[in-house]
Design an enzyme around this catalytic site. Structure first.
Site, PDB file in Angstrom:
ATOM      1  N   HIS A  47       0.701  -1.354   0.154  1.00 31.57           N
ATOM      2  CA  HIS A  47      -0.132   0.030   0.025  1.00 31.57           C
ATOM      3  C   HIS A  47       0.764   1.081   0.276  1.00 31.57           C
ATOM      4  O   HIS A  47       0.482   2.391  -0.069  1.00 31.57           O
ATOM      5  CB  HIS A  47      -1.022   0.133   1.074  1.00 31.57           C
ATOM      6  CG  HIS A  47      -2.046  -1.114   0.921  1.00 31.57           C
ATOM      7  ND1 HIS A  47      -2.962  -1.013   0.095  1.00 31.57           N
ATOM      8  CD2 HIS A  47      -2.410  -2.106   1.741  1.00 31.57           C
ATOM      9  CE1 HIS A  47      -3.972  -1.835   0.342  1.00 31.57           C
ATOM     10  NE2 HIS A  47      -3.579  -2.701   1.245  1.00 31.57           N
ATOM     11  N   ARG A  72       7.045  -6.200   2.464  1.00 28.15           N
ATOM     12  CA  ARG A  72       5.673  -7.014   2.150  1.00 28.15           C
ATOM     13  C   ARG A  72       5.611  -6.761   0.402  1.00 28.15           C
ATOM     14  O   ARG A  72       5.862  -5.484   0.017  1.00 28.15           O
ATOM     15  CB  ARG A  72       4.610  -6.326   2.887  1.00 28.15           C
ATOM     16  CG  ARG A  72       3.042  -6.912   2.213  1.00 28.15           C
ATOM     17  CD  ARG A  72       2.350  -6.671   3.091  1.00 28.15           C
ATOM     18  NE  ARG A  72       1.635  -5.163   3.157  1.00 28.15           N
ATOM     19  CZ  ARG A  72       0.520  -4.882   3.674  1.00 28.15           C
ATOM     20  NH1 ARG A  72      -0.482  -5.667   4.214  1.00 28.15           N
ATOM     21  NH2 ARG A  72      -0.042  -3.722   3.739  1.00 28.15           N
ATOM     22  N   ASP A  86      16.339 -11.288  -4.495  1.00 27.89           N
ATOM     23  CA  ASP A  86      17.793 -11.088  -5.122  1.00 27.89           C
ATOM     24  C   ASP A  86      18.273  -9.550  -4.703  1.00 27.89           C
ATOM     25  O   ASP A  86      19.431  -9.683  -4.462  1.00 27.89           O
ATOM     26  CB  ASP A  86      17.634 -10.836  -6.700  1.00 27.89           C
ATOM     27  CG  ASP A  86      17.618 -12.078  -7.250  1.00 27.89           C
ATOM     28  OD1 ASP A  86      17.865 -12.921  -6.636  1.00 27.89           O
ATOM     29  OD2 ASP A  86      17.413 -12.230  -8.591  1.00 27.89           O
ATOM     30  N   GLU A 151      -6.381 -12.932   5.664  1.00 27.97           N
ATOM     31  CA  GLU A 151      -6.591 -11.645   5.963  1.00 27.97           C
ATOM     32  C   GLU A 151      -8.299 -12.088   5.161  1.00 27.97           C
ATOM     33  O   GLU A 151      -8.696 -10.886   4.367  1.00 27.97           O
ATOM     34  CB  GLU A 151      -6.168 -10.694   5.267  1.00 27.97           C
ATOM     35  CG  GLU A 151      -5.299 -10.458   4.185  1.00 27.97           C
ATOM     36  CD  GLU A 151      -4.389  -9.468   3.837  1.00 27.97           C
ATOM     37  OE1 GLU A 151      -4.360  -8.461   4.813  1.00 27.97           O
ATOM     38  OE2 GLU A 151      -3.326  -9.513   3.215  1.00 27.97           O
ATOM     39  N   ASP A 177      -8.154  -5.875   6.632  1.00 28.01           N
ATOM     40  CA  ASP A 177      -8.866  -6.591   5.511  1.00 28.01           C
ATOM     41  C   ASP A 177      -9.579  -7.751   5.781  1.00 28.01           C
ATOM     42  O   ASP A 177     -10.806  -7.936   5.404  1.00 28.01           O
ATOM     43  CB  ASP A 177      -7.704  -7.293   4.460  1.00 28.01           C
ATOM     44  CG  ASP A 177      -7.147  -6.087   3.532  1.00 28.01           C
ATOM     45  OD1 ASP A 177      -7.753  -5.640   2.791  1.00 28.01           O
ATOM     46  OD2 ASP A 177      -5.772  -6.103   3.353  1.00 28.01           O
TER      47      ASP A 177
HETATM   48  O1  LIG Z   1      -5.605  -5.964   6.589  1.00 27.07           O
HETATM   49  C1  LIG Z   1      -4.570  -5.387   7.183  1.00 27.07           C
HETATM   50  O2  LIG Z   1      -4.642  -5.032   8.432  1.00 27.07           O
HETATM   51  C2  LIG Z   1      -3.375  -5.227   6.635  1.00 27.07           C
HETATM   52  O3  LIG Z   1      -2.973  -6.204   5.882  1.00 27.07           O
HETATM   53  C3  LIG Z   1      -2.622  -4.067   7.026  1.00 27.07           C
HETATM   54  C4  LIG Z   1      -2.988  -2.981   5.980  1.00 27.07           C
HETATM   55  O4  LIG Z   1      -2.748  -3.258   4.520  1.00 27.07           O
HETATM   56  C5  LIG Z   1      -2.128  -1.680   6.108  1.00 27.07           C
HETATM   57  O5  LIG Z   1      -1.623  -1.078   5.041  1.00 27.07           O
HETATM   58  C6  LIG Z   1      -2.765  -0.796   7.109  1.00 27.07           C
HETATM   59  O6  LIG Z   1      -4.116  -0.383   6.563  1.00 27.07           O
END
Ligand SMILES: O=C(O)C(=O)C[C@H](O)[C@@H](O)CO
Length: 256
Positions: A47, A72, A86, A151, A177
């Site tokens: 993100h 990530r 790598d 998630e 999520d």
């Molecule tokens: O679902 C979640 O919680 C995450 O995986 C973390 C978010 O993706 C993170 O960017 C914070 O909102």
């Protein structure tokens, strides 16, 4: 030269490890965070506006500090995983893992044949320290830590099998999520979501793996630590800056 030791992998279980989400996508901000005492940093390629070169810069910036970088990826793409490994990523987190089959594919993407299908970068890569780690191909996996994110409802349903997948080192719950996937949009504290988080933790620990979670609210983080989560992201750098800036300006201008 030997493959660099991965202290994050070595300390996955034991005392709770506290981390911070790094979303500024620069080595400068990452280095500041790495000097503050957090045990680990999540360099967010999902993100935050990161690319492989910006992630490389952050890995280099934090390398001197006792703060472990966790990278990530934005997807399950094996070509991207290959590039991230790598450049020297040793702890890799992959979002949205719903099945054990996906988890097994991800493990295979991190392993050289015959255990997997990672391509050979050899002396071109920072991972091998440009060829100085002569046995990199046979030892890399020992210091590689793969974290898969659960998630979604299907991820929780399959949590036992995902966690038990050989080569998966840890499961990280994505509470935002997950809550959104099951219809409690942005509300990880809904009892149904909390029960699913607890189930995922229990399944992960039953498989002998480590469990992590994001919990930027202190009360939540303390509860998850009490439940037994091994590593918890308790801060998000962007929120920390924004909050501190708002509080500072409010002290002088009020809440207008
Ligand atoms: O679902 C979640 O919680 C995450 O995986 C973390 C978010 O993706 C993170 O960017 C914070 O909102």
């Amino acid at each position: 030269m030997q493959v660099p030791h991965n202290p994050f992998k070595a300390s996955l279980t034991g005392d709770t490890r506290y981390g911070c989400w790094a979303g500024f996508a620069t080595g400068y901000a990452g280095e500041i965070l790495a000097t503050t005492g957090f045990d680990w940093l999540l360099i967010d390629g999902e993100h935050a506006p990161n690319t492989v070169p910006t992630i490389l810069g952050q890995l280099q910036a934090v390398a001197a500090y006792p703060c472990a970088p966790v990278v990530r990826a934005v997807s399950h793409d094996p070509a991207l995983i290959k590039q991230l490994l790598d450049i020297g990523t040793q702890t890799l987190m992959i979002p949205m893992v719903d099945t054990a089959e996906q988890a097994a594919q991800l493990v295979a993407a991190t392993r050289y044949p015959p255990q997997g299908f990672r391509g050979v970068g050899g002396g071109l890569t920072r991972a091998t320290r440009w060829g100085e780690v002569e046995d990199y191909m046979t030892t890399a996996h020992e210091e590689l830590c793969l974290i898969v994110q659960v998630e979604s409802r299907s991820g929780v349903d399959n949590a036992d099998a995902i966690a038990a997948t050989p080569g998966v080192d840890a499961v990280f719950v994505g509470p935002f999520d997950l809550s959104t996937d099951i219809g409690h949009i942005g509300n990880p504290n809904h009892p149904e979501v909390q029960a699913m988080i607890r189930h995922t933790l229990d399944a992960t620990r039953a498989a002998g793996k480590a469990a992590g979670i994001l919990a930027p609210v202190e009360e939540d983080a303390k509860r998850y630590a009490d439940w037994g989560f091994d590593f918890i992201a308790v801060g998000i750098d962007i929120s920390l800056l924004r909050q501190a800036a708002k509080e500072t300006v409010a002290r002088y201008k009020g809440d207008k």
